[in-house]
Write an enzyme that holds these catalytic residues in place. Structure first.
Site, PDB file in Angstrom:
ATOM      1  N   CYS A   1      -9.628  -8.760  -4.316  1.00  0.00           N
ATOM      2  CA  CYS A   1      -8.282  -8.684  -4.900  1.00  0.00           C
ATOM      3  C   CYS A   1      -8.220  -8.941  -6.402  1.00  0.00           C
ATOM      4  O   CYS A   1      -7.935  -8.047  -7.181  1.00  0.00           O
ATOM      5  CB  CYS A   1      -7.364  -9.677  -4.182  1.00  0.00           C
ATOM      6  SG  CYS A   1      -7.228  -9.346  -2.432  1.00  0.00           S
TER       7      CYS A   1
HETATM    8  N1  LIG Z   1      -9.580  -9.416   2.113  1.00  0.00           N
HETATM    9  C1  LIG Z   1      -8.511 -10.008   1.609  1.00  0.00           C
HETATM   10  O1  LIG Z   1      -8.461 -11.224   1.486  1.00  0.00           O
HETATM   11  C2  LIG Z   1      -7.292  -9.208   1.198  1.00  0.00           C
HETATM   12  C3  LIG Z   1      -6.111  -9.906   0.880  1.00  0.00           C
HETATM   13  C4  LIG Z   1      -4.973  -9.186   0.522  1.00  0.00           C
HETATM   14  C5  LIG Z   1      -5.030  -7.802   0.453  1.00  0.00           C
HETATM   15  N2  LIG Z   1      -6.184  -7.131   0.746  1.00  0.00           N
HETATM   16  C6  LIG Z   1      -6.146  -5.672   0.688  1.00  0.00           C
HETATM   17  O2  LIG Z   1      -6.205  -5.148   2.008  1.00  0.00           O
HETATM   18  C7  LIG Z   1      -6.947  -3.916   2.012  1.00  0.00           C
HETATM   19  C8  LIG Z   1      -8.087  -3.998   3.016  1.00  0.00           C
HETATM   20  O3  LIG Z   1      -8.979  -5.032   2.594  1.00  0.00           O
HETATM   21  P1  LIG Z   1     -10.064  -5.670   3.546  1.00  0.00           P
HETATM   22  O4  LIG Z   1     -10.531  -6.885   2.859  1.00  0.00           O
HETATM   23  O5  LIG Z   1      -9.574  -5.768   4.937  1.00  0.00           O
HETATM   24  O6  LIG Z   1     -11.193  -4.519   3.499  1.00  0.00           O
HETATM   25  P2  LIG Z   1     -12.479  -4.391   4.460  1.00  0.00           P
HETATM   26  O7  LIG Z   1     -13.488  -3.617   3.685  1.00  0.00           O
HETATM   27  O8  LIG Z   1     -12.834  -5.722   5.035  1.00  0.00           O
HETATM   28  O9  LIG Z   1     -11.958  -3.519   5.679  1.00  0.00           O
HETATM   29  C9  LIG Z   1     -11.568  -2.204   5.572  1.00  0.00           C
HETATM   30  C10 LIG Z   1     -11.961  -1.467   6.852  1.00  0.00           C
HETATM   31  O10 LIG Z   1     -11.453  -0.144   6.763  1.00  0.00           O
HETATM   32  C11 LIG Z   1     -12.405   0.739   7.340  1.00  0.00           C
HETATM   33  N3  LIG Z   1     -12.142   2.087   6.853  1.00  0.00           N
HETATM   34  C12 LIG Z   1     -12.451   2.639   5.669  1.00  0.00           C
HETATM   35  N4  LIG Z   1     -12.000   3.905   5.619  1.00  0.00           N
HETATM   36  C13 LIG Z   1     -11.396   4.153   6.798  1.00  0.00           C
HETATM   37  C14 LIG Z   1     -10.730   5.283   7.348  1.00  0.00           C
HETATM   38  N5  LIG Z   1     -10.600   6.436   6.674  1.00  0.00           N
HETATM   39  N6  LIG Z   1     -10.243   5.176   8.605  1.00  0.00           N
HETATM   40  C15 LIG Z   1     -10.372   4.029   9.310  1.00  0.00           C
HETATM   41  N7  LIG Z   1     -10.986   2.931   8.829  1.00  0.00           N
HETATM   42  C16 LIG Z   1     -11.486   2.994   7.604  1.00  0.00           C
HETATM   43  C17 LIG Z   1     -13.733   0.141   6.931  1.00  0.00           C
HETATM   44  O11 LIG Z   1     -14.788   0.586   7.766  1.00  0.00           O
HETATM   45  C18 LIG Z   1     -13.457  -1.363   7.083  1.00  0.00           C
HETATM   46  O12 LIG Z   1     -13.766  -1.828   8.367  1.00  0.00           O
HETATM   47  C19 LIG Z   1      -7.366  -3.685   0.577  1.00  0.00           C
HETATM   48  O13 LIG Z   1      -6.442  -2.872  -0.060  1.00  0.00           O
HETATM   49  C20 LIG Z   1      -7.326  -5.065  -0.034  1.00  0.00           C
HETATM   50  O14 LIG Z   1      -7.113  -5.025  -1.432  1.00  0.00           O
HETATM   51  C21 LIG Z   1      -7.321  -7.805   1.121  1.00  0.00           C
END
Ligand SMILES: NC(=O)c1ccc[n+]([C@@H]2O[C@H](COP(=O)([O-])OP(=O)(O)OC[C@H]3O[C@@H](n4cnc5c(N)ncnc54)[C@H](O)[C@@H]3O)[C@@H](O)[C@H]2O)c1
Length: 448
Positions: free
Chosen positions: A286
């Site tokens: 983030c």
């Molecule tokens: N991790 C955090 O603490 C956090 C906090 C707030 C916001 N976010 C936001 O949330 C979003 C997701 O972050 P995250 O940490 O969960 O990411 P992550 O990488 O842990 O998970 C994303 C998942 O999406 C899957 N993916 C990718 N492309 C895909 C598709 N076309 N169809 C289906 N699945 C697909 C990946 O295989 C993965 O399992 C981001 O935008 C991030 O900025 C994350």
């Protein structure tokens, strides 16, 4: 006869209230998987979609791949009907689809929306009337209206459109930012208010209804863009304040003032001050990334986001500042960095988590290696580490009983399970970038 938005909304509300509504979560990562489990706990039938078949197989076998989520939670969800799939055709059976896929930056430091657009293109052919699609991925203001909505409208063969008011028919679209703070157990997930902004009031209401089942409070804003901007404001606020203390740390070191002592004193003020702490650089999905989504978008409006750029500059310099301090500390002991053995403590980007995305440790290890040091690492959350998008390590965690062998121990992540007094007593030299050795009085510690 086509049903109106009112009919569809009434039916969706009923299905949500009765828990008949089927919830699809796309992206079973750090955000999507916990969200899926929350809905499952609330007795909804939940389907997890992911392109990664290893994750899908693990989930369907009742296993977890995220340290803080035990397998037992997945097994419990499985008993409640949760399952995972790589097949987007199942989207057609969902009442609500929530998108939680990555939103990184590309090599030019510009938003990479390819995961979002790929997901939306895959969902579009399976849309049906009255369905609610929510984007949770952090992104610049305008993404939901300018990118998601057109792709959904163009990608379905039956001419479905977004239902923006109570007389229109179609599907609903909203944006609701994720606010998770990994490793922070002070607030229950349920008690973190959930902001929602809909493409029209009905979409906002539907999003509020569904999140209202798992969050104690929802906060409605007037548009998806306002919700997108809310998330960015929260992260930019942190990024800028971290940069401020990172800069002040460097000044305080020159002035021989302990900034941590100063912050502790300042935070006794009961209003107008929030404590932020300096460190070896930003990490995670983030704070190092999201602000640049706004800088990029601002250019379309002939606007420069100077605070964001300055904060980015200061924060990006921090790993280099750590290296300078390691060089200086070793030279005080008559040693050069080139040829020295250095043990980096902590790979994760912050304390007690198993996430190394954008971690400053990765940059620090790379810089140490470039300068000729022999580098090893220890991290209880990463017994081994291979390669990622931006690093190739292929290393194994070094046991802590080998601490005395190293010329320098660099504390980059202050995991709470480390026994710092024991490490300091056995180390030749400790460079502490987190103030983890606070209270330990020893001449072999350099705090920076
Ligand atoms: N991790 C955090 O603490 C956090 C906090 C707030 C916001 N976010 C936001 O949330 C979003 C997701 O972050 P995250 O940490 O969960 O990411 P992550 O990488 O842990 O998970 C994303 C998942 O999406 C899957 N993916 C990718 N492309 C895909 C598709 N076309 N169809 C289906 N699945 C697909 C990946 O295989 C993965 O399992 C981001 O935008 C991030 O900025 C994350």
């Amino acid at each position: 006869m086509t049903s109106t938005s009112l009919d569809n909304a009434t039916e969706l509300k009923r299905r949500i209230a009765s828990r008949e509504a089927r919830i699809g979560i796309v992206g079973m990562g750090y955000v999507g998987l916990p969200l899926a489990l929350l809905f499952s706990e609330e007795r909804f039938q939940v389907t997890g979609f992911d392109v990664d078949s290893n994750k899908v197989e693990k989930l369907n076998s009742g296993d977890s791949y995220i340290v803080r989520i035990p397998g037992t939670e997945i097994q419990l969800a499985r008993e409640n009907g949760f399952h995972a799939t790589t097949d987007y055709a199942a989207v057609s059976q969902m009442d609500v689809v929530i998108i939680c896929v990555p939103t990184p930056l590309n090599e030019y430091h510009e938003p990479d929306l390819s995961y979002v657009t790929g997901t939306v293109r895959s969902i579009a052919p399976h849309l049906h009337e009255g369905q609610l699609i929510v984007l949770e991925s952090t992104t610049y203001p305008g993404t939901t209206e300018e990118v998601v909505v057109p792709l959904l409208e163009q990608g379905n063969a039956i001419g479905l459109r977004v239902a923006r008011d109570i007389v229109a028919s179609g599907f609903y679209v909203a944006f609701s930012p994720e606010r998770e703070d990994p490793g922070n157990d002070t607030v229950a997930r349920r008690d973190i208010p959930k902001v929602v902004g809909g493409c029209g009031p009905v979409a906002a209401e539907m999003a509020s209804e569904v999140y209202g089942t798992i969050f104690a409070r929802t906060v409605r804003v007037s548009s998806p863009a306002a919700a997108e901007m809310t998330k960015l404001l929260e992260n930019i606020y942190r990024c800028v304040n971290i940069a401020l203390v990172n800069e002040l740390k460097q000044l305080c070191m020159r002035m021989d003032i302990d900034l941590f002592e100063v912050i502790d004193a300042a935070k006794t003020k009961p209003f107008g001050f929030q404590a932020f702490y300096p460190g070896p650089g930003l990490g995670g999905h983030c704070i190092p990334i999201d602000p640049f989504y706004l800088s990029w978008k601002a250019r379309e409006f002939d606007f420069r986001t100077r605070f964001i750029e300055l904060a980015g500059e200061v924060n990006l310099e921090m790993p280099y500042f750590v290296i300078e301090n390691v060089v200086e500390a070793l030279s005080q002991q008559g040693k050069a960095l080139c040829g020295s053995r250095v043990l980096v403590l902590g790979l994760a980007y912050k304390r007690d988590i198993d996430d190394l995305r954008e971690s400053p440790s990765l940059t620090i290890i790379e810089l140490l290696q470039k300068r000729g040091a022999h580098v090893e690492y220890n991290d209880p959350f990463f017994p081994t580490v291979g390669k990622g998008r931006k690093y190739v390590l292929n290393m194994t965690s070094t046991p802590l009983d080998r601490v005395p062998e190293f010329d320098c121990i660099v504390i980059v992540t202050d995991h709470s399970q480390y026994d710092y007094a024991s490490i300091v007593s056995r180390a030749q030299l400790v460079v502490d970038t987190r103030n983890a050795t606070r209270g330990i009085d020893a001449t072999n510690i350099v705090r920076c």
